[in-house]
Design a protein around this motif. Sequence first.
Motif, mmCIF file in Angstrom:
data_model
loop_
_atom_site.group_PDB
_atom_site.id
_atom_site.type_symbol
_atom_site.label_atom_id
_atom_site.label_comp_id
_atom_site.label_asym_id
_atom_site.label_seq_id
_atom_site.Cartn_x
_atom_site.Cartn_y
_atom_site.Cartn_z
ATOM 1 N N ARG A 195 0.858 -1.186 0.000
ATOM 2 C CA ARG A 195 0.000 0.000 0.000
ATOM 3 C C ARG A 195 0.897 1.240 0.000
ATOM 4 N NH1 ARG A 195 -4.671 -2.339 -1.557
ATOM 5 N NH2 ARG A 195 -5.697 -3.552 0.091
ATOM 6 N N TYR A 196 0.411 2.324 -0.619
ATOM 7 C CA TYR A 196 1.201 3.546 -0.718
ATOM 8 C C TYR A 196 0.661 4.585 0.270
ATOM 9 C CZ TYR A 196 2.913 1.263 -4.897
ATOM 10 O OH TYR A 196 3.476 0.358 -5.764
ATOM 11 N N GLU A 197 1.508 4.969 1.201
ATOM 12 C CA GLU A 197 1.115 5.889 2.269
ATOM 13 C C GLU A 197 1.259 7.344 1.805
ATOM 14 O OE1 GLU A 197 2.095 5.780 6.930
ATOM 15 O OE2 GLU A 197 3.791 6.425 5.689
ATOM 16 N N GLU A 198 0.232 8.132 2.062
ATOM 17 C CA GLU A 198 0.256 9.572 1.758
ATOM 18 C C GLU A 198 -0.076 10.351 3.023
ATOM 19 O OE1 GLU A 198 -2.309 13.013 -0.633
ATOM 20 O OE2 GLU A 198 -2.929 10.919 -0.736
ATOM 21 N N LEU A 199 0.782 11.282 3.387
ATOM 22 C CA LEU A 199 0.479 12.206 4.478
ATOM 23 C C LEU A 199 -0.145 13.459 3.893
ATOM 24 C CD1 LEU A 199 0.697 13.123 7.478
ATOM 25 C CD2 LEU A 199 2.850 14.213 6.823
ATOM 26 N N MET A 200 -1.355 13.774 4.334
ATOM 27 C CA MET A 200 -2.019 15.014 3.939
ATOM 28 C C MET A 200 -2.068 15.889 5.183
ATOM 29 S SD MET A 200 -5.708 15.428 2.097
ATOM 30 C CE MET A 200 -6.452 17.034 1.846
ATOM 31 N N GLY A 201 -1.240 16.947 5.210
ATOM 32 C CA GLY A 201 -1.107 17.740 6.426
ATOM 33 C C GLY A 201 -1.082 19.224 6.158
ATOM 34 N N GLU A 202 -1.422 19.983 7.177
ATOM 35 C CA GLU A 202 -1.492 21.435 7.090
ATOM 36 C C GLU A 202 -0.257 22.085 7.718
ATOM 37 O OE1 GLU A 202 -6.370 21.799 7.493
ATOM 38 O OE2 GLU A 202 -5.097 22.280 9.212
#
Length: 428
Positions: free
Chosen positions: A26-33
Amino acid sequence: MAHYRQVGEVPGKRHTVFRDAQGALRYEELMGEEGFSSDSSLLYHAGVPSAIVDSQVWELPDLTLTSNHPLKPRHLKLHTLFDEPASAVAEPGSSVVEPVETRNPVEHRRLVLGNGDVRISYVVAGGASPYYRNAVGDECVYVQEGSGVVETVFGVVPYRTGDYVIVPRATTHRWVPAEACRLYAIEANSHIHPPKRYLSRFGQMLEHAPYCERDLYGPDEPFLVEGTDVEVLVKHRGSGQHAQGGLVGSRMTYATHPFDVVGWDGCLYPYTFNVEDFMPITGKVHQPPPVHQVFEGWNFVICNFCPRKVDYHPDSVPVPYYHSNVDSDEVMFYVGGDYEARKGSGINIGSVSLHPGGYAHGPQPSAIEASLGAEYFDELAVMVDTFKPLDLGEGALAAEDPAYAWTWAGRGPGAAGPDGGPAVYSNS
């Protein structure tokens, strides 16, 4: 949002190997502010989330802004931008009528007001939108009328009349109306969140807040869609010949479908809040607008004025006093009931009033006397106050009521009256 949520499958530890049943990674993506310094979520994709095969120009709708000069209050009849009932709509600048079923909540927005911090648009649409991502800021879309779902990489978020739909910046999503919908879109150049004074230092909503975490509804299961060569419209910052107000658009084509997230967790995700769940704060005498606040962004706030009991001092004046909020422009969108302070002004459901900084505004003269002794106001309005002046979009210019500015005085410039003199407008 400050409270944590987990949907679907995630590994026991972040940033560790996570495979499917066949052993595929699985490909991990961090979506952060705010550069890894604020709220974030971790999403786990079946495909590579950065794999694109094409990118072309997307010409954004007309975002031209015109200064509110000479300065005056404005009344904008948004329903006149679209046929009544919401069955067909003419393109801006065109006499061609297009069925509402073929219009969508993204591409057919008409800009009403805007500045460097926020843009307010209006749309009546019944068709599904393209896949869309706003990389400029969060969106808060108020549903004046209608229902449907917003499909997102986080999952599906249902919406209904009275909902605020909060979509974080850079969230790939698609609007799918179940019927013709009237949508009031507030697009920030920043993030949109509950007021800080409603939150503890750790982010929990406090007892004095007029709503709480129980009133917020986010995705509750993954939404998986298969596909290849999927086009996503992206609104982002830019310059050059295609830019409007520092904004440009791109059509990015992804090798695999963006909706391939098998699980995610974190504190950043889309959600809805319905205005019926707002608990109004009232007092012995008239309370100022901050008690009605629901959200805030950079240099603007969002409030709602809900049906409520009003002031209980024996000599109270329930409608607002005249006020000069010298630091902001005030925009009121009237969506339900009968707004007491604007009686006699021509304001109705679907109206927007703009009262700019530098101008003292308040109730119509006859509304003050009429409000005395009232115990309950049956009114519903969404207010946006901005701390920079708002300019007029093409939608505002097309929907303006030119008589509104003179309704307090009962007379003003305009067409000739019956006796050949200046036109006279009612303030009763």
